[in-house]
Enzyme design. Structure first.
Site, short mmCIF file in Angstrom:
data_model
loop_
_atom_site.label_atom_id
_atom_site.label_comp_id
_atom_site.label_asym_id
_atom_site.label_seq_id
_atom_site.Cartn_x
_atom_site.Cartn_y
_atom_site.Cartn_z
CG HIS A 55 26.47 -8.10 46.20
ND1 HIS A 55 27.56 -8.84 45.80
CD2 HIS A 55 26.95 -6.91 46.63
CE1 HIS A 55 28.66 -8.11 45.99
NE2 HIS A 55 28.33 -6.95 46.49
CG HIS A 94 32.25 -5.80 47.11
ND1 HIS A 94 31.95 -4.46 47.07
CD2 HIS A 94 32.91 -6.03 48.27
CE1 HIS A 94 32.38 -3.88 48.19
NE2 HIS A 94 32.98 -4.80 48.93
#
Ligand SMILES: [Zn+2]
Length: 275
Positions: A55, A94
């Site tokens: 991320h 994710h």
């Protein structure tokens, strides 16, 4: 916040006084793995890195991530080790927004992510295919809450694999998060430990067919029993390889192939690349 102080970058991303050094070690571990793989020390490798990385944006820590370990390592392979093409599969539940953004306009890194959508961090629709010279080199494969291995393995086999084969990478890397496991509290997908092994067998098969190394780097995974079992299954599958098992094309793979097939020769999309 000082470089070595603690504090919160966002509600998810808390740093202690030791975080900076730990994050440097994680990124360094990813680089060391890639050096070992490209240098011929090993043909298969796994890095159990913490903190994770996928991320993290170039200028922003987020989602438990500080430095984007796999992006640093992939860029190192391009800049310092002389490689021209690196493939990254991100199977964390994710979206790997950081990695996607770092290589968004690059044709040197083919990035494929399978992720629950809509879900944190909210990016990664099927229509995001990259930009500029990198158009077509981002493959975003969103799956709905509740998706199981029939969906995930179909996307790997029928979308990711033919695109990656055509790209002919010199190195295969995996952002190996295990939070798509059915027991994980931060994802709502339904994979089993054996599902990760099946994906790993496909990646080993890809690497073997091209005669290139494959390395996996740990990303998310928040149920410790599921994480341990899934890591072990992945390690065994990467080590042993074998014949991947074929699944039927899922409707989501057919839909994805219509987009990804504009750039890559996917049998589901008629098999012909357009560029
Ligand atoms: Zn995750």
């Amino acid at each position: 916040m000082s470089e070595r102080g603690g504090g919160a970058f966002d509600p998810d991303t808390i740093a202690s006084e030791g975080t900076y050094e730990a994050a440097l070690h994680a990124a360094g571990g990813a680089v060391a793995l890639v050096e070992a793989l490209v240098g011929g020390v090993a043909s298969v490798g796994f890095c159990g890195l913490r903190p994770p990385g996928h991320h993290a944006e170039p200028r922003e820590a987020m989602g438990f991530c500080f430095f984007n370990n796999i992006a640093v390592a992939a860029q190192h392979a391009l800049n310092a080790l002389g490689l021209e093409r690196v493939f990254v599969l991100d199977w964390d539940v994710h979206h790997g927004n950081g990695t996607n953004d770092v290589f968004h306009a690059s044709p040197q890194v083919l990035f494929a992510s399978i992720h629950q959508y809509p879900w944190y961090p909210g990016t990664g629709p099927l229509t995001d295919v990259g930009s500029g010279d990198g158009e077509g080199y981002s493959i975003n494969l969103p799956v709905p809450s509740g998706a199981g291995e029939d969906v995930w393995l179909s996307l790997v086999e029928h979308v990711v694999m033919p695109a990656a084969r055509a790209f002919e990478p010199q190195l295969v890397l995996i952002s190996a998060g295990f939070d798509a496991h059915r027991d994980d509290p931060l994802g709502m997908c339904m994979l089993e430990a054996s599902s990760f092994a099946s994906m790993a067998v496909w990646m080993r098969s890809l690497a073997d067919s091209l005669g290139v190394p494959v390395g996996a780097m740990l990303e998310g995974g928040y149920d410790l029993r599921a994480l341990a079992a899934s890591c072990a299954a992945t390690l065994g599958a990467l080590r042993d390889g074998g014949e991947p098992s074929s699944v039927e094309p899922h409707p989501l793979a057919v839909e994805a192939a219509r987009v990804v097939g504009r750039r890559w020769p996917l049998p589901l999309a008629g098999g012909a690349a357009t560029s």
